[in-house]
Design an enzyme around this catalytic site. Structure first.
Site, short mmCIF file in Angstrom:
data_model
loop_
_atom_site.label_atom_id
_atom_site.label_comp_id
_atom_site.label_asym_id
_atom_site.label_seq_id
_atom_site.Cartn_x
_atom_site.Cartn_y
_atom_site.Cartn_z
N GLY A 141 -24.79 2.88 1.03
CA GLY A 141 -23.96 3.53 0.01
C GLY A 141 -24.61 3.44 -1.35
N LYS B 24 0.87 -1.18 0.00
CA LYS B 24 0.00 0.00 0.00
C LYS B 24 0.90 1.23 0.00
CE LYS B 24 -4.45 0.69 0.04
NZ LYS B 24 -5.54 -0.15 -0.45
N GLY C 268 -22.18 4.21 -4.16
CA GLY C 268 -20.99 4.54 -4.96
C GLY C 268 -20.67 3.35 -5.85
N ASN C 269 -19.39 3.22 -6.20
CA ASN C 269 -18.98 2.20 -7.16
C ASN C 269 -19.41 0.79 -6.72
OD1 ASN C 269 -16.45 0.16 -7.77
ND2 ASN C 269 -17.17 1.28 -9.55
P1 NAD Z 1 -17.38 5.47 -3.45
O1 NAD Z 1 -16.67 6.69 -2.98
O2 NAD Z 1 -17.61 5.24 -4.89
O3 NAD Z 1 -18.85 5.44 -2.76
C1 NAD Z 1 -19.04 5.57 -1.39
C2 NAD Z 1 -20.55 5.67 -1.14
O4 NAD Z 1 -20.76 5.66 0.26
C3 NAD Z 1 -21.19 6.94 -1.68
O5 NAD Z 1 -22.49 6.68 -2.16
C4 NAD Z 1 -21.29 7.81 -0.43
O6 NAD Z 1 -22.34 8.79 -0.52
C5 NAD Z 1 -21.61 6.75 0.59
N1 NAD Z 1 -21.35 7.16 1.96
C6 NAD Z 1 -20.25 7.78 2.46
N2 NAD Z 1 -20.43 8.02 3.77
C7 NAD Z 1 -21.64 7.50 4.08
C8 NAD Z 1 -22.39 7.45 5.28
N3 NAD Z 1 -21.92 7.95 6.41
N4 NAD Z 1 -23.61 6.87 5.24
C9 NAD Z 1 -24.12 6.37 4.08
N5 NAD Z 1 -23.45 6.40 2.92
C10 NAD Z 1 -22.24 6.97 2.94
O7 NAD Z 1 -16.63 4.26 -2.76
P2 NAD Z 1 -16.57 2.74 -3.25
O8 NAD Z 1 -15.45 2.61 -4.21
O9 NAD Z 1 -17.92 2.27 -3.60
O10 NAD Z 1 -16.09 2.03 -1.91
C11 NAD Z 1 -16.99 1.71 -0.85
C12 NAD Z 1 -16.29 0.82 0.15
O11 NAD Z 1 -15.84 -0.37 -0.53
C13 NAD Z 1 -15.04 1.39 0.82
O12 NAD Z 1 -14.95 0.82 2.12
C14 NAD Z 1 -13.90 0.86 -0.04
O13 NAD Z 1 -12.67 0.81 0.67
C15 NAD Z 1 -14.43 -0.53 -0.32
N6 NAD Z 1 -13.83 -1.16 -1.52
C16 NAD Z 1 -13.94 -0.61 -2.75
C17 NAD Z 1 -13.40 -1.25 -3.85
C18 NAD Z 1 -13.57 -0.70 -5.24
O14 NAD Z 1 -13.13 -1.37 -6.18
N7 NAD Z 1 -14.19 0.45 -5.43
C19 NAD Z 1 -12.70 -2.47 -3.69
C20 NAD Z 1 -12.60 -3.02 -2.42
C21 NAD Z 1 -13.17 -2.36 -1.34
#
Ligand code: NAD
Length: 428
Positions: A217, A105, A219-220
């Site tokens: 959430g 990391k 997001g992605n």
């Molecule tokens: P992102 O930034 O695309 O989306 C995050 C989402 O969470 C958004 O909709 C945001 O509005 C919401 N959010 C943030 N704070 C919040 C709260 N207090 N209450 C409700 N919703 C809230 O992030 P992502 O890429 O979707 O990642 C989400 C999680 O998955 C993280 O823990 C990340 O480390 C983990 N993750 C992501 C990936 C990836 O490929 N994107 C891979 C492994 C793990």
């Protein structure tokens, strides 16, 4: 309240399972600490002509099974201990997914929203200049994380290629499609989450059609988990939630007959914030941010932030919930884990559940190496195989050890694989 040190937490989790599995002392000594750590200064010329010095890190926790792998975070509160913890968790994630990579990391202490595009580009190139001799497709392969983007990976790959004197796309993953990136990366994590849910349902003898889910959430990860829960499993997603950046609170968006994730994507911004007015006009009920957790659904998928299922909030989980699939990293505290264990909720732990992202990054590297690119169907079919096998490996271990809690079983599998590789290489 004192801040939790994430590296101390990562060490404590490891110590607990190491004890349970009676791991040899030499393996414990190797795995409690990273193999290598780099900390460097990054002088960057700012747009106004001044020089600003940033601090950067790269930690390689373990590379016994293959090159270190893990993202680079640009965050104002970045610390060496955060990077160490995340690197450690990457070792376990790659091992549990059974991809031939180790854990690493990186990071920079910076709030990227304070930088212009050209300042970001200079910082990215400087980061590579500082550490490139320790990176490479056979040494250590970074990727994006919080605060970094595919475009930044493109600049970093370009800088590395210039330094080594040849085009080297495999030095970094998460690159844009058309710039060495893989098809399927955007959907990979959410898709993988639902593959593990599908396998859990098979194990529990649940018919997936018509089952319900509630997701934290949008997001992605959450978006593609929702889409696949509906399209792959024939289920219904009743609620999703998001953080509203204007109101600075979170909201839950509910539709009893099931949300339409494709519609919601259209009214969601790049940060995962859903437009409340547009949702209301389309018949969505808007509730407070915690409401997603107490729905009477079959599957709960936290896919937003860490530490939200605690000893207090765990009591709000309905007795109807059969499966908790951790799309996010670290959503459940150890105290809540104890309650879930007791209640018999089937847990799919984070570093198994969300391993689809890193697995697709590995596929990107493989395609870069071959200089031959797969279709999205091919990527997702290979990803399905990998995630299914990863799930089965952890489940088998759980069953073999008297229904061992799935989180402990995932650690067990990961530690065993890394231990074996270290032994075969004569490190322990
Ligand atoms: P992102 O930034 O695309 O989306 C995050 C989402 O969470 C958004 O909709 C945001 O509005 C919401 N959010 C943030 N704070 C919040 C709260 N207090 N209450 C409700 N919703 C809230 O992030 P992502 O890429 O979707 O990642 C989400 C999680 O998955 C993280 O823990 C990340 O480390 C983990 N993750 C992501 C990936 C990836 O490929 N994107 C891979 C492994 C793990």
């Amino acid at each position: 309240m004192s801040e939790v040190n994430p590296f101390k937490m990562a060490q404590a989790q490891f110590d607990q399972v190491a004890e349970q599995m009676e791991l040899e002392q030499s393996a414990r000594d190797m795995l409690r600490w990273p193999l290598r750590e780099f900390r460097f200064q990054l002088p960057v010329r700012m747009d106004d002509g001044s020089m600003k010095v940033f601090f950067g890190f790269r930690v390689q926790h373990n590379d016994a099974r293959g090159p270190a792998k893990g993202g680079i975070r640009f965050a104002a509160n970045e610390t060496l201990d955060t990077v160490r913890a995340l690197a450690t968790w990457m070792t376990w994630k790659c091992a549990v997914a059974d991809i031939p990579l180790g854990g690493g990391k990186g990071g920079v202490i910076v709030d990227p929203s304070t930088l212009s595009t050209s300042e970001k580009e200079r910082l990215c190139r400087e980061w590579i200049d500082a550490v490139w001799k320790n990176l490479g497709p056979r040494n250590d392969v970074p990727a994006p994380d919080v605060g970094t983007t595919p475009q930044m990976m493109g600049w970093m790959m370009d800088e590395y290629s210039k330094l080594v004197g040849e085009y080297t796309p495999g030095v970094i993953t998460g690159k844009p499609v058309g710039g060495g990136g893989s098809l399927g990366r955007t959907v990979a994590t959410g898709f993988g989450v639902i593959v593990t849910v599908r396998e859990a349902m098979k194990h529990l003898g649940m018919e997936s059609r018509g089952k319900t889910a509630s997701i934290q959430g949008f997001g992605n990860v959450a978006q593609y988990a929702a889409i696949n829960f509906i399209e792959m499993l024939g289920g219904r997603v009743l609620s999703v939630s998001c953080w509203d950046r204007e109101d600075r609170v979170s909201y839950t968006f509910t539709k009893e007959d099931g949300i339409d994730p494709h519609f919601l994507q259209k009214i969601t911004d790049q940060y995962g914030t859903i437009d409340k007015e547009a949702a209301k006009n389309a018949g969505y009920i808007i509730e407070d941010g915690d409401a997603w957790l107490s729905k009477d659904v079959d599957v709960l998928i936290p896919a937003a932030i860490e530490g939200i299922i605690t000893d207090e909030t765990v009591e709000n989980i309905s007795s109807h919930v059969k499966i908790l699939a951790e799309g996010a990293n670290g959503p459940t505290t150890p105290e809540a884990d104890a309650v879930l264990k007791e209640r018999g909720v089937f847990l799919i732990p984070d570093f198994l559940c969300n391993a689809g992202g890193v697995t697709c990054s590995y596929f990107e590297q493989v395609q870069n190496d071959m200089n031959y690119y797969w279709s999205e169907e091919e990527v997702l079919s290979k990803l399905d195989d990998k995630m299914t096998n990863a799930f089965k490996g952890v489940l088998d271990t759980s069953l073999k050890h008297n229904n061992l809690y799935m989180r402990d079983a995932a650690y067990w599998v990961a530690i065993k694989r890394v231990e074996k590789a270290m032994r075969l290489r004569g490190w322990i």
